[in-house]
Scaffold this motif. Structure first.
Motif, PDB file in Angstrom:
ATOM      1  N   ILE A  11       0.862  -1.183   0.000  1.00  0.00           N
ATOM      2  CA  ILE A  11       0.000   0.000   0.000  1.00  0.00           C
ATOM      3  C   ILE A  11       0.897   1.232   0.000  1.00  0.00           C
ATOM      4  O   ILE A  11       1.785   1.368   0.848  1.00  0.00           O
ATOM      5  CB  ILE A  11      -0.919   0.025   1.236  1.00  0.00           C
ATOM      6  CG1 ILE A  11      -1.822  -1.218   1.264  1.00  0.00           C
ATOM      7  CG2 ILE A  11      -1.763   1.294   1.257  1.00  0.00           C
ATOM      8  CD1 ILE A  11      -2.649  -1.351   2.537  1.00  0.00           C
ATOM      9  N   ASP A  12       0.672   2.116  -0.956  1.00  0.00           N
ATOM     10  CA  ASP A  12       1.427   3.367  -1.057  1.00  0.00           C
ATOM     11  C   ASP A  12       0.419   4.491  -0.831  1.00  0.00           C
ATOM     12  O   ASP A  12      -0.459   4.726  -1.655  1.00  0.00           O
ATOM     13  CB  ASP A  12       2.074   3.434  -2.456  1.00  0.00           C
ATOM     14  CG  ASP A  12       2.593   4.830  -2.819  1.00  0.00           C
ATOM     15  OD1 ASP A  12       2.671   5.713  -1.947  1.00  0.00           O
ATOM     16  OD2 ASP A  12       2.921   5.024  -4.016  1.00  0.00           O
ATOM     17  N   MET A  13       0.535   5.153   0.323  1.00  0.00           N
ATOM     18  CA  MET A  13      -0.412   6.214   0.677  1.00  0.00           C
ATOM     19  C   MET A  13       0.187   7.567   0.333  1.00  0.00           C
ATOM     20  O   MET A  13       0.940   8.154   1.104  1.00  0.00           O
ATOM     21  CB  MET A  13      -0.741   6.133   2.169  1.00  0.00           C
ATOM     22  CG  MET A  13      -1.342   4.783   2.534  1.00  0.00           C
ATOM     23  SD  MET A  13      -1.459   4.493   4.309  1.00  0.00           S
ATOM     24  CE  MET A  13      -2.477   5.846   4.781  1.00  0.00           C
ATOM     25  N   LEU A 122      13.400   4.367  -3.468  1.00  0.00           N
ATOM     26  CA  LEU A 122      12.416   3.331  -3.810  1.00  0.00           C
ATOM     27  C   LEU A 122      11.791   3.591  -5.183  1.00  0.00           C
ATOM     28  O   LEU A 122      11.500   2.657  -5.924  1.00  0.00           O
ATOM     29  CB  LEU A 122      11.324   3.246  -2.733  1.00  0.00           C
ATOM     30  CG  LEU A 122      11.756   2.611  -1.409  1.00  0.00           C
ATOM     31  CD1 LEU A 122      10.683   2.808  -0.350  1.00  0.00           C
ATOM     32  CD2 LEU A 122      12.066   1.123  -1.577  1.00  0.00           C
ATOM     33  N   ILE A 123      11.582   4.864  -5.510  1.00  0.00           N
ATOM     34  CA  ILE A 123      11.017   5.218  -6.822  1.00  0.00           C
ATOM     35  C   ILE A 123      11.967   4.736  -7.929  1.00  0.00           C
ATOM     36  O   ILE A 123      11.535   4.120  -8.908  1.00  0.00           O
ATOM     37  CB  ILE A 123      10.745   6.742  -6.914  1.00  0.00           C
ATOM     38  CG1 ILE A 123       9.530   7.095  -6.034  1.00  0.00           C
ATOM     39  CG2 ILE A 123      10.508   7.184  -8.365  1.00  0.00           C
ATOM     40  CD1 ILE A 123       9.404   8.573  -5.710  1.00  0.00           C
ATOM     41  N   TRP A 124      13.271   4.999  -7.738  1.00  0.00           N
ATOM     42  CA  TRP A 124      14.255   4.524  -8.731  1.00  0.00           C
ATOM     43  C   TRP A 124      14.221   2.996  -8.848  1.00  0.00           C
ATOM     44  O   TRP A 124      14.227   2.450  -9.950  1.00  0.00           O
ATOM     45  CB  TRP A 124      15.658   5.000  -8.324  1.00  0.00           C
ATOM     46  CG  TRP A 124      16.772   4.350  -9.096  1.00  0.00           C
ATOM     47  CD1 TRP A 124      17.059   4.534 -10.430  1.00  0.00           C
ATOM     48  CD2 TRP A 124      17.744   3.410  -8.604  1.00  0.00           C
ATOM     49  NE1 TRP A 124      18.159   3.760 -10.780  1.00  0.00           N
ATOM     50  CE2 TRP A 124      18.593   3.066  -9.684  1.00  0.00           C
ATOM     51  CE3 TRP A 124      17.981   2.843  -7.354  1.00  0.00           C
ATOM     52  CZ2 TRP A 124      19.666   2.174  -9.545  1.00  0.00           C
ATOM     53  CZ3 TRP A 124      19.040   1.951  -7.208  1.00  0.00           C
ATOM     54  CH2 TRP A 124      19.870   1.620  -8.294  1.00  0.00           C
ATOM     55  N   GLY A 216       9.225   9.990 -16.262  1.00  0.00           N
ATOM     56  CA  GLY A 216       8.219  10.473 -15.319  1.00  0.00           C
ATOM     57  C   GLY A 216       7.437   9.328 -14.716  1.00  0.00           C
ATOM     58  O   GLY A 216       6.917   8.477 -15.433  1.00  0.00           O
ATOM     59  N   ALA A 217       7.400   9.291 -13.381  1.00  0.00           N
ATOM     60  CA  ALA A 217       6.630   8.241 -12.699  1.00  0.00           C
ATOM     61  C   ALA A 217       5.620   8.923 -11.813  1.00  0.00           C
ATOM     62  O   ALA A 217       5.986   9.461 -10.787  1.00  0.00           O
ATOM     63  CB  ALA A 217       7.565   7.406 -11.835  1.00  0.00           C
ATOM     64  N   PHE A 302       5.550   2.086 -13.033  1.00  0.00           N
ATOM     65  CA  PHE A 302       6.014   1.589 -11.740  1.00  0.00           C
ATOM     66  C   PHE A 302       6.663   2.727 -10.964  1.00  0.00           C
ATOM     67  O   PHE A 302       7.338   3.570 -11.533  1.00  0.00           O
ATOM     68  CB  PHE A 302       7.065   0.481 -11.912  1.00  0.00           C
ATOM     69  CG  PHE A 302       6.541  -0.813 -12.490  1.00  0.00           C
ATOM     70  CD1 PHE A 302       5.237  -0.934 -12.944  1.00  0.00           C
ATOM     71  CD2 PHE A 302       7.380  -1.908 -12.595  1.00  0.00           C
ATOM     72  CE1 PHE A 302       4.768  -2.132 -13.484  1.00  0.00           C
ATOM     73  CE2 PHE A 302       6.927  -3.120 -13.127  1.00  0.00           C
ATOM     74  CZ  PHE A 302       5.624  -3.225 -13.579  1.00  0.00           C
ATOM     75  N   ALA A 303       6.489   2.673  -9.647  1.00  0.00           N
ATOM     76  CA  ALA A 303       7.144   3.675  -8.801  1.00  0.00           C
ATOM     77  C   ALA A 303       7.441   3.057  -7.440  1.00  0.00           C
ATOM     78  O   ALA A 303       7.968   1.951  -7.361  1.00  0.00           O
ATOM     79  CB  ALA A 303       6.294   4.937  -8.695  1.00  0.00           C
ATOM     80  N   LEU A 304       7.058   3.766  -6.392  1.00  0.00           N
ATOM     81  CA  LEU A 304       7.457   3.411  -5.041  1.00  0.00           C
ATOM     82  C   LEU A 304       7.112   1.982  -4.633  1.00  0.00           C
ATOM     83  O   LEU A 304       7.964   1.237  -4.146  1.00  0.00           O
ATOM     84  CB  LEU A 304       6.813   4.422  -4.089  1.00  0.00           C
ATOM     85  CG  LEU A 304       7.304   4.425  -2.647  1.00  0.00           C
ATOM     86  CD1 LEU A 304       7.274   5.837  -2.123  1.00  0.00           C
ATOM     87  CD2 LEU A 304       6.455   3.565  -1.748  1.00  0.00           C
ATOM     88  N   LYS A 305       5.867   1.571  -4.817  1.00  0.00           N
ATOM     89  CA  LYS A 305       5.473   0.239  -4.300  1.00  0.00           C
ATOM     90  C   LYS A 305       6.183  -0.882  -5.046  1.00  0.00           C
ATOM     91  O   LYS A 305       6.555  -1.896  -4.443  1.00  0.00           O
ATOM     92  CB  LYS A 305       3.951   0.069  -4.315  1.00  0.00           C
ATOM     93  CG  LYS A 305       3.312   0.178  -5.673  1.00  0.00           C
ATOM     94  CD  LYS A 305       1.788   0.206  -5.565  1.00  0.00           C
ATOM     95  CE  LYS A 305       1.145   0.234  -6.937  1.00  0.00           C
ATOM     96  NZ  LYS A 305       1.639   1.289  -7.841  1.00  0.00           N
TER      97      LYS A 305
END
Length: 315
Positions: A11-13, A122-124, A216-217, A302-305
């Protein structure tokens, strides 16, 4: 051997959007996880309060309501393990800790509030699963509602990263307080001037490291890719990586600036909650293209999660 494979919920809030990803982890190491569900909800946690350092009561209630729905999905899918992270709005809001406590008490979900630098890392880790970054340096950008992360990296190394608390909801609050009308040229100039001041470290990093492309994410980039396509795509339809033609971006940007709120809502590919935020996001993207001279834009689904998942699988 376990009788049941591990089913993991991530879960990414975020400040605008809460994301839920449910995967079944592979029985054997080295296999990819099997995706069971990918969904998101426009919670707008920052609306009506982020610039005052508070999560507004309506936004607080929306967060709990969204998590009740997520909890239901998790039970339906037999989830055995949960990782929940929260970013800008919950980092800085005075009542962020109270919301974390309520979520724990009501749903048994422990939320980890992560710092901007960790968020960037985490985004990377997520983006490089979706976009072939290659050996050349790329500028990765994630425009959230509360913060914006910039990372200069290639496929195996981060050269520079920084999180700035200038997300789209904040920019909207400062520069475009009346969303009904056309965006005034003075407000755009005001935002550009403020970006130049606040993003001085980014300008220095770009000049030193000379990234060759922009990745861009975030929802704003998804929306621009949807506008390029001329229709709104569901979360599960998004390919990992999309090329966003520079001409398409410039066309969308000019369109967004020239229309009023109602006309922006009518554009194909626009989610209602993004109609105004997309304007400030596009001003920011245009500014970044200007300071970097970059002409190639790719979007990452895709990003953080996904970064968190990749990290857990590598452990």
């Amino acid at each position: 051997m376990h009788a049941h494979p591990t089913r993991l919920a991530l879960i990414d809030m975020g400040t605008n959007t809460f994301h839920l990803l449910i995967v079944e982890l592979p029985a054997a190491p080295g296999q990819p996880p099997h995706e069971l569900l990918r969904t998101k909800a426009g919670v707008r946690l920052g609306e009506g309060g982020i610039s005052k350092g508070e999560i507004a009561p309506e936004a607080y209630a929306r967060a709990l309501h969204t998590l009740a729905g997520f909890k239901e999905e998790m039970e339906l899918h037999g989830v055995t393990q949960v990782r929940a992270t929260a970013t800008s709005a919950m980092r800085v809001a005075r009542n962020g800790p109270a919301l974390v406590r309520d979520i724990s008490e009501q749903f048994g979900i422990e939320v980890e509030v992560i710092a901007g630098g960790r968020e960037a890392e985490l985004i990377w880790k997520g983006v490089r699963q979706a976009v072939p970054l290659g050996p050349e340096r790329q500028l990765i950008m994630d425009i959230g509602g509360g913060s914006v992360e910039f990372i200069i990296a290639n496929d195996h190394e981060i050269f520079w990263k920084q999180s700035f608390e200038i997300g789209a909801q904040r920019l909207l609050d400062y520069y475009f307080p009346d969303p009904s009308g056309i965006i005034l040229a003075g407000a755009v100039a005001g935002e550009q001037e403020a970006l130049g001041r606040q993003l001085a470290p980014l300008v220095a990093a770009v000049q030193a490291l000379k990234p060759v492309g922009l990745v861009g994410a975030s929802g704003s980039f998804d929306s621009l890719a949807d506008m390029q396509l001329g229709r709104l795509r569901a979360e599960k339809e998004l390919p990992p990586c999309t090329e966003l033609a520079l001409g398409s971006f410039q066309h969308s940007y000019a369109q967004l600036l020239s229309l009023n709120h109602a006309e922006r809502l009518a554009l194909p590919g626009i989610l209602p909650m993004r109609a105004d935020m997309l304007v400030v996001a596009a001003v920011l993207i245009d500014w970044v293209l200007g300071i970097s001279g970059i002409t190639r834009i790719r979007t990452s689904a895709f990003a953080l999660k996904e970064g968190l998942l990749a990290e857990m699988l590598a452990a």
